[in-house]
Design a protein around this motif. Sequence first.
Motif, mmCIF file in Angstrom:
data_model
loop_
_atom_site.group_PDB
_atom_site.id
_atom_site.type_symbol
_atom_site.label_atom_id
_atom_site.label_comp_id
_atom_site.label_asym_id
_atom_site.label_seq_id
_atom_site.Cartn_x
_atom_site.Cartn_y
_atom_site.Cartn_z
ATOM 1 N N TRP A 47 28.279 19.964 92.752
ATOM 2 C CA TRP A 47 29.475 19.994 93.587
ATOM 3 C C TRP A 47 30.584 19.116 93.032
ATOM 4 O O TRP A 47 31.776 19.440 93.185
ATOM 5 C CB TRP A 47 29.122 19.611 95.023
ATOM 6 C CG TRP A 47 28.349 20.708 95.705
ATOM 7 C CD1 TRP A 47 27.041 20.706 96.052
ATOM 8 C CD2 TRP A 47 28.854 21.996 96.074
ATOM 9 N NE1 TRP A 47 26.682 21.907 96.604
ATOM 10 C CE2 TRP A 47 27.781 22.722 96.647
ATOM 11 C CE3 TRP A 47 30.105 22.609 95.990
ATOM 12 C CZ2 TRP A 47 27.922 24.020 97.126
ATOM 13 C CZ3 TRP A 47 30.254 23.905 96.470
ATOM 14 C CH2 TRP A 47 29.174 24.591 97.029
ATOM 15 N N GLY B 22 28.771 18.249 105.333
ATOM 16 C CA GLY B 22 29.363 19.083 104.290
ATOM 17 C C GLY B 22 30.856 19.205 104.495
ATOM 18 O O GLY B 22 31.415 20.296 104.553
ATOM 19 N N CYS B 23 31.534 18.064 104.576
ATOM 20 C CA CYS B 23 32.936 18.036 105.008
ATOM 21 C C CYS B 23 33.898 18.586 103.970
ATOM 22 O O CYS B 23 35.044 18.898 104.297
ATOM 23 C CB CYS B 23 33.339 16.620 105.386
ATOM 24 S SG CYS B 23 33.313 15.440 104.010
ATOM 25 N N GLY B 24 33.482 18.694 102.697
ATOM 26 C CA GLY B 24 34.375 19.232 101.681
ATOM 27 C C GLY B 24 35.673 18.454 101.585
ATOM 28 O O GLY B 24 35.682 17.224 101.568
ATOM 29 N N ASP C 199 29.530 14.329 102.691
ATOM 30 C CA ASP C 199 29.405 15.331 101.638
ATOM 31 C C ASP C 199 28.581 14.727 100.513
ATOM 32 O O ASP C 199 28.468 13.497 100.395
ATOM 33 C CB ASP C 199 30.776 15.776 101.118
ATOM 34 C CG ASP C 199 30.736 17.166 100.492
ATOM 35 O OD1 ASP C 199 31.067 18.141 101.187
ATOM 36 O OD2 ASP C 199 30.341 17.280 99.320
ATOM 37 N N ARG D 233 28.681 9.448 101.561
ATOM 38 C CA ARG D 233 28.054 10.399 100.627
ATOM 39 C C ARG D 233 26.555 10.428 100.883
ATOM 40 O O ARG D 233 25.890 9.390 100.849
ATOM 41 C CB ARG D 233 28.308 10.022 99.163
ATOM 42 C CG ARG D 233 27.682 11.055 98.211
ATOM 43 C CD ARG D 233 28.215 10.922 96.801
ATOM 44 N NE ARG D 233 27.698 9.762 96.109
ATOM 45 C CZ ARG D 233 26.503 9.722 95.516
ATOM 46 N NH1 ARG D 233 25.666 10.752 95.599
ATOM 47 N NH2 ARG D 233 26.118 8.635 94.874
#
Length: 220
Positions: free
Chosen positions: A14, A55-57, A76, A102
């Motif tokens: 990612w 999974g906030c992107g 994330d 994280r």
Amino acid sequence: MTDASVPSPAQQYWDGFYQDQDQGQDQGPARAVRPNPLLVREVGSLAPGTALDLGCGEGGDAIWLAGQGWRVTAVDVSATVLRRAAARALDAGVADSIRWERHDLPQSFPAGLFDLVSAQFLHSPVAAEGEREKILRGAADAVAPGGVLLVISHAGWPSWLEHPPFEYHFPTTREVLASLDLPAHRWHVEVEDLVDRELTGPGGQSGRRQDSVLRVRRTR
């Protein structure tokens, strides 16, 4: 923002994904990002409290929630995108309302209970079998009594994509509920929906995509 010393395969994937997005782009002020409209639909009527964004992107959902008065923990696996999201929150004036952490969620999970736990499009081509289900069970465990678990997922590939880049099973709401195995005396399903949306592809293609919405409230 918490950190870890050894990058996992998911973090490497990612981080590379978001770093590739930066290539060839102007590195000026961070552009605004919009929240998922289905999250806005489902959360807009809820009283603000504490929220966990898994999974906030790039931070669109977390920033919107903070703007509505929520105190947000946004998570994330990518340190790259967390730095980008934190910069956007600062520009939006809501940095004090968001804690960025994280986590490689199958390995570590944020501490505490939350009035809202949001898992939006939690799909990954590098996830091992059963990891998504494990994360969502952890998400349910993190919901405070009276709180809401909101799981919004893609229900399939977009219509313009003739050849998907990898094989993937998009779980239905029934499959998600079965994997969660929530005790009926403690949980109530408030919304179980399949939404068909018009979308424009990256090359300007007109098309459609279906998303599933599952909103479950912990009654006690």
